[in-house]
Scaffold this motif. Structure first.
Motif, PDB file in Angstrom:
ATOM      1  N   ALA A 208      46.668 -78.560  30.356  1.00 29.36           N
ATOM      2  CA  ALA A 208      46.742 -77.207  29.808  1.00 29.36           C
ATOM      3  C   ALA A 208      48.152 -76.905  29.301  1.00 29.36           C
ATOM      4  O   ALA A 208      48.330 -76.322  28.224  1.00 29.36           O
ATOM      5  CB  ALA A 208      46.331 -76.190  30.873  1.00 29.36           C
TER       6      ALA A 208
ATOM      7  N   ILE B 157      39.056 -80.359  27.718  1.00 26.85           N
ATOM      8  CA  ILE B 157      39.112 -79.892  29.107  1.00 26.85           C
ATOM      9  C   ILE B 157      37.979 -80.511  29.923  1.00 26.85           C
ATOM     10  O   ILE B 157      38.178 -80.916  31.068  1.00 26.85           O
ATOM     11  CB  ILE B 157      39.091 -78.353  29.159  1.00 26.85           C
TER      12      ILE B 157
ATOM     13  N   ALA C  54      35.710 -74.686  31.239  1.00 28.88           N
ATOM     14  CA  ALA C  54      36.507 -75.017  30.060  1.00 28.88           C
ATOM     15  C   ALA C  54      36.863 -73.754  29.274  1.00 28.88           C
ATOM     16  O   ALA C  54      37.990 -73.604  28.801  1.00 28.88           O
ATOM     17  CB  ALA C  54      35.754 -76.000  29.171  1.00 28.88           C
TER      18      ALA C  54
END
Length: 197
Positions: free
Chosen positions: A91, A132, A151
């Motif tokens: 992230a 993700i 996600a």
């Protein structure tokens, strides 16, 4: 001769896309003119319509390049189930990627009815959610939380955090925001100790 002409054409297109990406990130799509792009790239204004047909065609090339760069990254060896640390590191990496400023700057325009950005942003969001997905095993998620939902929450958090920091970097603590996101996710995901926490 034809080969050199093709190379020159490709170089011109790349210079125009790079200049447009920088300017769209700085000013937004609507506020950027052909003259601005020509000045930044060193390529004539007429070349923009020659290569891309229109400003919207150039925008499509910019967004396509951003999507392609994310998709290339997705092809790297998978790390499914690699744990919370990997999810959060991914992230952070997403938020620091070169195209992130462009992505954040133009997101408001993408939400407007009839925006030429809308379909491309929907595609980019899908690509990022798939990225993700590649970090998470469904066994890591608590009951009632799907991979798609997870996600979407992670991507929304990263976009929101980065957007707040871009707007007021002098009064927004980016590291603290990510540390808080990390702790919230650690509490939410199963087996936090096994997952790297």
């Amino acid at each position: 001769m034809a080969t050199r002409r093709a190379e020159t054409t490709q170089e011109s297109k790349q210079l125009l896309v790079a200049a447009a990406a920088e300017l769209f990130a700085e000013r937004g799509y609507r506020q950027t003119t052909f003259a601005d792009i020509a000045d930044r790239s060193g390529i004539s204004r007429g070349s923009i319509t020659w290569h891309f047909g229109s400003k919207e065609g150039l925008l499509e090339a910019v967004i396509k390049q951003m999507v392609s760069s994310v998709e290339v990254d997705l092809e790297s060896p998978g790390v499914r189930g690699a744990g919370l640390d990997r999810v959060l590191q991914g992230a952070v990496e997403m938020s620091q990627a070169p195209g992130t400023k462009l992505f954040i700057t133009m997101i408001a325009e993408a939400t407007e009815p009839g925006s030429p950005l809308r379909a491309r942003y929907a595609e980019l969001h899908e690509v990022l959610r798939r990225r993700i997905h590649s970090w998470v095993d469904s066994a890591m998620l608590p009951a009632g939380v799907t991979l798609d939902g997870f996600a979407a929450v992670v991507l929304g958090s990263v976009i929101g955090i980065h957007q707040q920091w871009r707007i007021a970097p002098e009064s927004f603590d980016l590291e603290d925001a990510y540390a808080s996101l990390r702790q919230l996710m650690r509490c939410a995901l199963k087996d936090a100790a096994r997952l790297g926490g």
